[in-house]
Motif scaffolding. Structure first.
Motif: not given
Length: 809
Positions: A570-573, A592-598, A627-639, A652-655
């Protein structure tokens, strides 16, 4: 009733009137004293009366006035009495003397005229004269016997042959139920009424045998004879009985017998040689007194006597009282006795009673075989042994048809059948049976059958497939086993099977097998070798099947299966940290960038952010990654925004495709957030840890203490940037007793309000120490009166325990 008759025979006259002499004394009376017999009832003129003589001597002056007769029984009862007496009458009393008879006769009747019963009686006589002189005579014993002598004759046979052959050589004459008499006389006379022999007995006549001889001990000639038995008893009763059917016959008659069947038989009710038939021939059958055909066993004991089934024919069925006799040798003994006593005998030869059928033991070596010339079970062997018989016949049978046959004399030997018929052609597939039979000399038959066996030349292909080509036997519940699917196209008749797993060097690492059983539809392998260890690599399954009929099949699974135990990478940055989403234009968005490989492929992966308490704060949907990236604003789903000066965890967990699982965590530190609140700025920090129920933030776990100091240092650094603002410090607490109003009000006044003021004042002092002017700051405590979440929210109410900083310009 008959009148008693008494007869007086005058034989002596007594002087009655002569002289004037007188007599004084006992009157003399004389008579014989012997016993007297009579048989009055038969009126045969012989001794029907009894006479008792009497005598009164001539005596001067004796004048008899009267006399009386009395007869008494043995019980002293008077059965007869009679009195004669002169009674002088008239003026002169003239006397008429009684004349006493010279004998007294008694006809056996009583005074009332009935017959006296048989028995012993006594008679007495009394006399008297006119002067009272008396005389007495008796008692005389009289025997009344009205019963004549009696006897019966019995002749067991009337014809005899005094020829010295030991059979009816004499004639037994049974004289039965005879009375005891003084003399019995038996006489034998010939047909001319000439006396041949005389026999005498005193008392009871005895049983005797006449040997056919005369008084002179000479053998009487053949002819007819008679026998007479007679007797006269003392009472004069007579008896005579004769038999005139006696015959002397010395003729001998020929007899013979012969068997009409074999001399061996088997009385087992199978209808074959169950009996021995014997024919008897005897001359002059009308003269036969008895004919006996006896069955004798080898010990000479009589077993049974046969009855004539039809004229001259006898049947020995080997049974007695309905039960079959023991096996062995028997003899038929013929005895013919003619009415003359001639006894003729004949004995048969040995008659063998044999119930033992031929015996054999046999067994087919195989239940099924395949004569297909593959060198494996191409023939079936019949193992057999037997008793010694004349002929044995062995046959291969199919639906009552003979396919192949063999014959042996005496005893059988094993047979090897190659599946060919008598013409040398291969038989059709199907069921067959071996039949062995024989019949012995006594008619005992036996048939022995093997169990059914099959000829089966059909092909027996097998297949083997597998569920997956790669798996991870790590006990995580995902792809832990590989399933192999053995499939024999012919499921019947499997003798044994073996399933193996071979590694890349063709070494067997796993094996399962069975005997005489169906192959399971699935076989699971957990990747372990025979030692229990698991190693990565390529492996292949292999199925071997051997059939009862001899076929052998081998098949491997394609392709090889791979064991993968390696967890996915799991490549996480992330972008720059700490994260500060407070809208000031710096680090407000976290990339947040996540790239699992197997090598086995990624089956799934997930990402989530946990709050400082370890609770789920936000879940990142992999579908929203670009493209393996996620932009997070620091809030949960309720704001809700993240807490200042706190550490959040990105997990991060990968199977992979076979269930191997991996997870990585990354800490996302949150900077102190300065948030705009109307015309004010607000900083809220819930991460400063105090010793419980105190304002002490230093006397705690060193790690927590260190974090507190870093937070205060960073806070002081931020506040330095806002020098034109005054700072209002507010302490807030968690209300524990929120359920009970009375209790929480007391809790607020006594604990929470003082504690929150003290903590705000303590932090103010810490900021002063870090260069913040005390004049810029004021402090106050609100206890639990201003919660950010309900106090009842046990999972999140930690956020209520905070210190807030209100920046006022």
């Amino acid at each position: 009733m008959k009148k008693v008759k008494m007869t007086l025979i005058f034989g002596l006259l007594v002087w009655g009137l002569s002289g004037c002499a007188t007599f004084e004394g006992s009157i003399p009376l004389e008579s014989e004293g012997k016993d007297l017999y009579l048989s009055p009832k038969n009126n045969d003129g012989i001794m029907d009366t009894v006479s008792i003589p009497m005598n009164i001597p001539d005596t001067k002056g004796l004048k008899i006035q009267g006399y009386s007769i009395e007869i008494r029984s043995a019980l002293d009862d008077v059965v007869y009495s009679k009195t004669f007496k002169d009674e002088p009458g008239g003026i002169l009393k003239r006397k008429h003397p009684v004349i006493v008879p010279g004998e007294i006769l008694w006809d056996g009747k009583t005074s009332d005229g009935t017959w006296a019963a048989d028995g012993t009686y006594s008679l007495t006589v009394n006399v008297n004269d006119y002067k009272g002189n008396t005389g007495f005579f008796g008692p005389v014993r009289i025997i009344v016997d009205n019963t004549a002598p009696y006897a019966q004759l019995y002749f067991p046979y009337s014809i005899f042959s005094p020829n010295g052959d030991g059979s009816q050589d004499s004639l037994d004459i049974h004289q039965q139920e005879a009375s005891a008499e003084a003399l019995w006389v038996g006489t034998i006379k010939d047909s001319n009424n000439e006396l041949v022999r005389t026999f005498r007995w005193s008392g009871v006549p005895a049983l005797f045998s006449w040997n056919g001889k005369t008084e002179n001990d000479e053998l009487s000639p053949e002819g007819s004879y008679s026998y007479t038995l007679e007797s006269i008893d003392e009472g004069g009763n007579s008896f005579r009985l004769g038999y005139d059917q006696i015959v002397i016959d010395n003729t001998a008659y020929p007899v013979q017998m012969r068997l009409l069947s074999a001399d061996q038989f088997s009385p087992n009710d199978d209808g074959v040689m169950d009996t021995v038939r014997i024919e008897v021939e005897a001359a002059e059958r009308s003269r036969i007194n008895s004919l006996k055909l006896k069955i004798i066993n080898a010990a000479g004991d009589l077993v049974k006597e046969l009855k004539e089934e039809s004229p001259g024919i006898y049947v020995f069925d080997g049974k007695k009282s309905g039960k079959t006799l023991p096996e062995g040798y028997y003899y038929a003994g013929l005895e013919v006795q003619y009415n003359n006593g001639a006894l003729q005998k004949a004995v048969s030869g040995k008659l063998k009673l044999d119930l033992t059928a031929p015996t054999a033991v046999l067994k087919a070596s195989l239940p099924v075989f395949s004569p297909n010339n593959d060198g494996r079970k191409d023939s079936v062997e019949i193992f057999q042994s037997s008793s010694a018989e004349t002929v044995w016949t062995g046959q291969i049978m199919a639906d009552k048809r003979v396919i192949r046959s063999w014959k042996w004399n005496e005893r059988v030997v094993p047979v090897l059948w190659d599946g060919l018929d008598a013409s040398g052609l291969l038989v059709a597939d199907g069921l067959y049976q071996y039949r062995l039979n024989a019949t012995d000399a006594a008619g005992n038959s036996a048939v022995f059958l093997s169990s059914l066996f099959s000829v089966d030349t059909k092909a027996t292909p097998v297949q083997l497939t597998q569920s997956i080509n790669v798996f991870s036997p790590n006990s995580d519940g995902h792809s832990d086993v590989v399933m192999f699917y053995p499939r024999p196209l012919v499921k019947e008749g499997i003798a044994s099977w073996t399933f193996s797993v071979l590694d890349e060097s063709e070494t067997r690492v796993f094996k399962v097998s069975g005997m005489n059983s169906l192959i399971p539809e699935t076989i699971s392998w957990d990747g372990r070798n025979t030692g229990g260890a698991i190693s990565e690599g390529l492996f292949r399954g292999e199925l071997e099947v051997e059939y009862i009929k001899g076929n052998y099949e081998k098949r491997g699974a394609v392709p090889a299966v791979r064991i993968d135990l390696t967890e996915p990478d799991i490549n996480l940055s992330t972008s720059k940290l700490p994260f500060s989403p407070d809208g000031d234009g710096e680090s407000d968005i976290l990339t947040i960038q996540i790239d699992p490989q197997d090598p086995s492929g990624i089956e799934s992966w997930s990402a989530r952010i946990l709050d400082p308490a370890g609770s789920l704060f936000f879940t990142l949907n992999p579908m929203n990654f670009i493209n393996g990236s996620y932009l997070w604003n620091g809030k949960d789903k309720r704001g809700e925004l993240v807490q200042s000066a706190s550490d959040y965890i990105l997990e991060v967990e990968a199977v992979d495709g076979v269930g191997n699982r991996n997870s990585v965590k990354k800490t996302i530190p949150i900077d102190i957030l300065v948030l705009k609140d109307g015309d004010k700025l607000r900083i809220s920090i819930s991460s400063i840890y105090f010793k419980p129920f105190t304002a002490d933030y230093l006397s705690i776990d060193p790690e927590l203490k260190s974090r507190n100091l870093k937070t205060l240092d960073r806070l002081a650094e931020i506040l330095m940037k806002y020098g034109q603002y005054n700072i209002q410090l507010e302490g807030h607490a968690v209300r524990i007793l929120w359920k009970d109003e009375k209790k929480w009000m007391s809790e607020e006044e006594d604990v929470l309000l003082p504690l929150s003021r003290e903590r705000a004042e303590t932090i103010k002092s810490a900021l002063v120490q870090r260069g913040i002017q005390a004049a810029r700051m004021s402090s106050m405590g609100y206890g639990g009166y201003k919660p950010v979440v309900p106090h009842s929210d046990e999972q999140n109410r930690w956020k209520n325990r905070r210190v807030e900083f209100i920046l006022i310009k």
